[in-house]
Scaffold this motif. Structure first.
Motif, PDB file in Angstrom:
ATOM      1  N   ALA A 176       4.092 -26.235  68.349  1.00  0.00           N
ATOM      2  CA  ALA A 176       2.822 -26.055  69.057  1.00  0.00           C
ATOM      3  C   ALA A 176       2.077 -27.383  69.166  1.00  0.00           C
TER       4      ALA A 176
ATOM      5  N   ALA B 102       3.573 -20.180  74.648  1.00  0.00           N
ATOM      6  CA  ALA B 102       2.169 -19.847  74.372  1.00  0.00           C
ATOM      7  C   ALA B 102       1.266 -21.039  74.675  1.00  0.00           C
ATOM      8  N   VAL B 103       1.704 -22.231  74.330  1.00  0.00           N
ATOM      9  CA  VAL B 103       0.916 -23.436  74.624  1.00  0.00           C
ATOM     10  C   VAL B 103       0.971 -23.733  76.118  1.00  0.00           C
TER      11      VAL B 103
ATOM     12  N   SER C 112       3.863 -29.575  71.645  1.00  0.00           N
ATOM     13  CA  SER C 112       3.658 -29.074  73.010  1.00  0.00           C
ATOM     14  C   SER C 112       2.283 -29.469  73.528  1.00  0.00           C
TER      15      SER C 112
ATOM     16  N   ASP D 140       6.340 -29.285  64.135  1.00  0.00           N
ATOM     17  CA  ASP D 140       5.378 -28.294  64.637  1.00  0.00           C
ATOM     18  C   ASP D 140       5.471 -28.230  66.163  1.00  0.00           C
TER      19      ASP D 140
ATOM     20  N   LEU E 137      12.556 -21.642  69.973  1.00  0.00           N
ATOM     21  CA  LEU E 137      11.161 -22.092  69.963  1.00  0.00           C
ATOM     22  C   LEU E 137      10.425 -21.768  71.267  1.00  0.00           C
TER      23      LEU E 137
ATOM     24  N   PRO F  47       9.074 -19.010  72.505  1.00  0.00           N
ATOM     25  CA  PRO F  47       7.791 -18.280  72.443  1.00  0.00           C
ATOM     26  C   PRO F  47       6.600 -19.162  72.053  1.00  0.00           C
ATOM     27  N   GLU F  48       6.770 -20.022  71.060  1.00  0.00           N
ATOM     28  CA  GLU F  48       5.661 -20.894  70.639  1.00  0.00           C
ATOM     29  C   GLU F  48       5.345 -21.926  71.718  1.00  0.00           C
ATOM     30  N   TYR F  49       6.368 -22.494  72.314  1.00  0.00           N
ATOM     31  CA  TYR F  49       6.176 -23.445  73.403  1.00  0.00           C
ATOM     32  C   TYR F  49       5.496 -22.749  74.584  1.00  0.00           C
TER      33      TYR F  49
END
Length: 135
Positions: A54, A96-97, A57, A52, A90, A92-94
């Protein structure tokens, strides 16, 4: 006069190997903090959020925040951040956090894809450098 010290604050997980989490360089009126790369370890050395990005991160940035706070620094003092991802897709997800922690002027940044990290289940590693002005 420059003073160099190494530190492993109790407020963050211990290093995962034979190294220090923080190098503190006290210069005239400024403290430079160089943090070792952080992966998503909890206080017992267990990886948080396997698979996961997110969750990993968030744990990493929480650990970075604890290391900074131990030296009277904040995320606003970060001047450089380096991120090592095992899958560049990854981002974009990283990202965002990351943007929930880095809310002020953005530091310089490097992000690269690596084939693997020292813990195979780790999806990323983040290291930062911070500059703190002394009163």
């Amino acid at each position: 006069m420059t003073i160099l010290t190494f530190d492993n604050p109790d407020t963050a997980p211990a290093p995962a190997g034979p190294y220090s989490n923080v190098a503190r360089i006290d210069l005239r009126g400024t403290t430079l903090l160089v943090l070792a790369g952080q992966i998503a370890l909890d206080d017992e050395g267990n990886l948080v959020g396997e698979g996961d990005i997110a969750a990993q991160s968030r744990q990493i940035f929480d650990n970075i925040g604890a290391l900074l706070a131990a030296h009277d620094a904040t995320f606003g003092d970060i001047v450089n951040i380096r991120t090592f991802l095992t899958d560049i897709n990854l981002i974009p997800e990283y990202g965002a956090v990351r943007k929930t922690y880095l809310t002020g002027p953005l530091p310089t940044s490097t992000t690269v894809e690596v084939s693997k990290l020292f813990r195979p289940e780790a999806l990323l590693e983040v290291e930062v450098m911070a500059a703190v002005q002394q009163p």
